[in-house]
Design a protein around this motif. Sequence first.
Motif, PDB file in Angstrom:
ATOM      1  N   PRO A 292       0.818  -1.215   0.000  1.00  0.00           N
ATOM      2  CA  PRO A 292       0.000   0.000   0.000  1.00  0.00           C
ATOM      3  C   PRO A 292       0.848   1.261   0.000  1.00  0.00           C
ATOM      4  N   PRO A 293       0.400   2.296  -0.677  1.00  0.00           N
ATOM      5  CA  PRO A 293       1.069   3.595  -0.555  1.00  0.00           C
ATOM      6  C   PRO A 293       0.745   4.197   0.801  1.00  0.00           C
ATOM      7  N   PRO A 294       1.419   5.273   1.183  1.00  0.00           N
ATOM      8  CA  PRO A 294       1.126   5.914   2.470  1.00  0.00           C
ATOM      9  C   PRO A 294      -0.331   6.330   2.588  1.00  0.00           C
ATOM     10  N   ALA A 295      -0.873   6.179   3.780  1.00  0.00           N
ATOM     11  CA  ALA A 295      -2.262   6.559   4.068  1.00  0.00           C
ATOM     12  C   ALA A 295      -2.252   7.650   5.137  1.00  0.00           C
ATOM     13  N   PRO A 296      -3.361   8.349   5.327  1.00  0.00           N
ATOM     14  CA  PRO A 296      -3.436   9.346   6.405  1.00  0.00           C
ATOM     15  C   PRO A 296      -3.056   8.720   7.742  1.00  0.00           C
ATOM     16  N   ARG A 297      -2.243   9.423   8.498  1.00  0.00           N
ATOM     17  CA  ARG A 297      -1.712   8.894   9.764  1.00  0.00           C
ATOM     18  C   ARG A 297      -2.457   9.499  10.940  1.00  0.00           C
ATOM     19  N   PRO A 298      -2.885   8.667  11.909  1.00  0.00           N
ATOM     20  CA  PRO A 298      -3.600   9.201  13.073  1.00  0.00           C
ATOM     21  C   PRO A 298      -2.675   9.996  13.990  1.00  0.00           C
ATOM     22  N   ASP A 299      -3.197  11.082  14.549  1.00  0.00           N
ATOM     23  CA  ASP A 299      -2.427  11.878  15.505  1.00  0.00           C
ATOM     24  C   ASP A 299      -2.691  11.374  16.920  1.00  0.00           C
ATOM     25  N   VAL A 300      -2.208  12.086  17.925  1.00  0.00           N
ATOM     26  CA  VAL A 300      -2.351  11.621  19.308  1.00  0.00           C
ATOM     27  C   VAL A 300      -3.805  11.581  19.755  1.00  0.00           C
ATOM     28  N   LYS A 301      -4.674  12.333  19.082  1.00  0.00           N
ATOM     29  CA  LYS A 301      -6.100  12.330  19.418  1.00  0.00           C
ATOM     30  C   LYS A 301      -6.854  11.224  18.690  1.00  0.00           C
ATOM     31  N   GLY A 302      -6.178  10.527  17.768  1.00  0.00           N
ATOM     32  CA  GLY A 302      -6.829   9.476  17.000  1.00  0.00           C
ATOM     33  C   GLY A 302      -7.432   9.965  15.706  1.00  0.00           C
ATOM     34  N   ASP A 303      -7.251  11.253  15.379  1.00  0.00           N
ATOM     35  CA  ASP A 303      -7.771  11.800  14.128  1.00  0.00           C
ATOM     36  C   ASP A 303      -6.741  11.630  13.022  1.00  0.00           C
ATOM     37  N   ASP A 304      -7.198  11.225  11.830  1.00  0.00           N
ATOM     38  CA  ASP A 304      -6.292  11.041  10.709  1.00  0.00           C
ATOM     39  C   ASP A 304      -5.847  12.391  10.150  1.00  0.00           C
ATOM     40  N   ARG A 305      -4.560  12.530   9.933  1.00  0.00           N
ATOM     41  CA  ARG A 305      -4.000  13.728   9.305  1.00  0.00           C
ATOM     42  C   ARG A 305      -4.099  13.539   7.787  1.00  0.00           C
ATOM     43  N   PRO A 306      -4.904  14.338   7.068  1.00  0.00           N
ATOM     44  CA  PRO A 306      -5.037  14.151   5.616  1.00  0.00           C
ATOM     45  C   PRO A 306      -3.690  14.277   4.910  1.00  0.00           C
ATOM     46  N   HIS A 348       8.725  22.438  15.948  1.00  0.00           N
ATOM     47  CA  HIS A 348       8.999  21.260  16.760  1.00  0.00           C
ATOM     48  C   HIS A 348       7.887  21.152  17.797  1.00  0.00           C
ATOM     49  N   ALA A 349       7.011  20.141  17.656  1.00  0.00           N
ATOM     50  CA  ALA A 349       5.819  20.052  18.499  1.00  0.00           C
ATOM     51  C   ALA A 349       6.162  19.969  19.980  1.00  0.00           C
ATOM     52  N   ALA A 350       7.254  19.328  20.335  1.00  0.00           N
ATOM     53  CA  ALA A 350       7.600  19.136  21.748  1.00  0.00           C
ATOM     54  C   ALA A 350       7.965  20.437  22.442  1.00  0.00           C
ATOM     55  N   THR A 351       8.537  21.387  21.699  1.00  0.00           N
ATOM     56  CA  THR A 351       9.007  22.628  22.321  1.00  0.00           C
ATOM     57  C   THR A 351       8.292  23.868  21.794  1.00  0.00           C
ATOM     58  N   LEU A 394       7.314  17.137  13.742  1.00  0.00           N
ATOM     59  CA  LEU A 394       7.537  18.446  13.130  1.00  0.00           C
ATOM     60  C   LEU A 394       6.336  18.760  12.253  1.00  0.00           C
ATOM     61  N   TYR A 395       5.916  20.016  12.228  1.00  0.00           N
ATOM     62  CA  TYR A 395       4.766  20.374  11.404  1.00  0.00           C
ATOM     63  C   TYR A 395       4.890  21.803  10.903  1.00  0.00           C
ATOM     64  N   ALA A 396       4.088  22.102   9.872  1.00  0.00           N
ATOM     65  CA  ALA A 396       3.998  23.455   9.334  1.00  0.00           C
ATOM     66  C   ALA A 396       2.543  23.904   9.375  1.00  0.00           C
ATOM     67  N   ALA A 397       2.328  25.154   9.736  1.00  0.00           N
ATOM     68  CA  ALA A 397       1.015  25.822   9.651  1.00  0.00           C
ATOM     69  C   ALA A 397      -0.020  25.218  10.596  1.00  0.00           C
ATOM     70  N   ASP A 398      -0.493  24.027  10.299  1.00  0.00           N
ATOM     71  CA  ASP A 398      -1.579  23.419  11.069  1.00  0.00           C
ATOM     72  C   ASP A 398      -0.993  22.497  12.136  1.00  0.00           C
ATOM     73  N   PRO A 399      -1.073  22.866  13.425  1.00  0.00           N
ATOM     74  CA  PRO A 399      -0.420  22.069  14.473  1.00  0.00           C
ATOM     75  C   PRO A 399      -0.924  20.630  14.522  1.00  0.00           C
ATOM     76  N   VAL A 400      -0.009  19.707  14.766  1.00  0.00           N
ATOM     77  CA  VAL A 400      -0.338  18.300  14.911  1.00  0.00           C
ATOM     78  C   VAL A 400       0.762  17.637  15.731  1.00  0.00           C
ATOM     79  N   GLU A 401       0.400  16.572  16.414  1.00  0.00           N
ATOM     80  CA  GLU A 401       1.394  15.769  17.111  1.00  0.00           C
ATOM     81  C   GLU A 401       1.036  14.304  16.946  1.00  0.00           C
ATOM     82  N   PHE A 402       1.990  13.515  16.476  1.00  0.00           N
ATOM     83  CA  PHE A 402       1.764  12.089  16.286  1.00  0.00           C
ATOM     84  C   PHE A 402       2.178  11.326  17.541  1.00  0.00           C
ATOM     85  N   PRO A 403       1.615  10.135  17.746  1.00  0.00           N
ATOM     86  CA  PRO A 403       1.966   9.360  18.946  1.00  0.00           C
ATOM     87  C   PRO A 403       3.475   9.158  19.060  1.00  0.00           C
TER      88      PRO A 403
END
Length: 548
Positions: A292-306, A348-351, A394-403
């Motif tokens: 499979p090619p890459p699919a949307p990845r769930p973040d720490v809240k369980g929501d898929d990042r498009p 950098h989401a952690a800091t 790491l993210y740009a513009a729209d904040p996100v944090e993965f598990p």
Amino acid sequence: MSTTESAAQRETAPSSGTAGGARVVGETARRRTFAVISHPDAGKSTLTEALALHAEVIDSAGAVHGKSGRKGVTSDWMEMERARGISVSSAVLQFAYRDCVINLLDTPGHGDFSEDTYRVLAAVDAAVMLLDAAKGLEPQTLKLFDVCRSRGVPIVTFVNKWDRPGREALELLDEVEQTIGLRPMPLTWPLGIAGQFKGLIERTTGEYTAFTRAAGGATKATAQVVDAETIAAQEPEYWQNAQDELGLLDEIGAGFDEEGFRSGKATPVLFGSALSNIGVARLLDSLVDLAPPPAPRPDVKGDDRPLEAPTSGLIFKVQAGMDKAHRDRMAFLRICSGRFERGMVLTHAATGKPFATKYAQSVFGAERRTVEEAFPGDIVGLVNATALRPGDTLYAADPVEFPSIPAFAPEHFAVIRAKDAGKYKQFRKGIEQLGNEAVIQILRSDLRGDQAPVLAAVGPLQFDVVTTRLETEFNAPVTLDRLPYQIARLVDAEAVEKLAGQSECEVLRRDADGEHLALFTNKWRMDIIQRKFPDMRFEAMPAGSSIS
């Protein structure tokens, strides 16, 4: 306009607009990101090298320990790996094949480095499970499969070393189904028993291909399609046995089922020999066609990042010492969404601090080249990433944090000291760097002081890596004194004072996150202390033995 503002504005356009989002989705569909997993000595690094050979990104395949006069394998770039013939660190090989971009990750086979393997499996979309034709499913293979199953990673199985004596093909398939519950779906079938390998039969077409191994196995084996009548006349017994076995597979419904593969209930199976480069091209084509090619990845809240969302990614590995000339440190970023562009500024989401990506590279073993853009599924190496640790987002513009990626429960402990007090500065720098790379867990206490930190390892070979790297990379020879502890539990700050002075127990602070670990000599002693302090909470960590 500043350089930072320019980079940020350049990033926003590709992923936010309709055209940019469509390009991200289209490019993502071309990505195949997978790992090779196996028990030690099943031929994992050799297969990785053979896949690169058949993709024509190297001219000749190396071999572990330089067998038959061949060079060392590309993915085993550390001196310790070449000397011992084992992979002690994961490696990334990125290359183009057909119309796809392949991100191939070679994982450490030895159980002592299971934390590194777990981090790699957090970054891939599929895995190749490599089986030794003579040994079948071995303990490390079983445990790595459990990790793949828990993460929902589809598996393609490659039965290796069919040119050597081994078990019967149907017996191996039955073991896979009975032991791990994966329904085998052979795509190719061997003509000839293990050790008497004549060639491969394509199940869907019945086409037979004979192979002639190149001298030393360093280059591709010559493949020749032979018609059924000819091979049946040349090898009547083997041909009839193969037809009987294929007929049995048809009767039990062992045809390819895409839904079963994607859901982790079934595994395509191929046969061959990585060392002889037989059946490897078919495996590579299968990964392009089926993985499979890459699919949307769930973040720490369980929501898929498009996929078309602004750029984001997960740091799954940090490695220093890849470039001896510069001694820099590289963080490996799995792109999860959006279009990455070199020079863009990520958060950098952690800091919450900005991170500039001026020095972004694609990696092929220890070799690297500048990368200008990347898409979901790609692995990007970020140079001089001193603030990044495995599990960071790491993210740009729209904040996100993965598990995050959990640290495993250590089972081996040792006090480490610099042999030469005059080398303490180098020693301290090396310990800090190896801890940031998560090569090993670093524990400290006020009682022992910074000059005598405690190393906590899943397996004892991690100690060898640390001592070797400290001496070769930092010119800081060390001594190790093993400690008697066998069990570690997370405890809160209140427990530190209560446990002070308890025999066969010690509480240390972990460098990575400041958490306190209570160490016990054995479970019996831990149970006694737990009964003494019934209100004290002992939290178990993920068990390293689960994949070691």
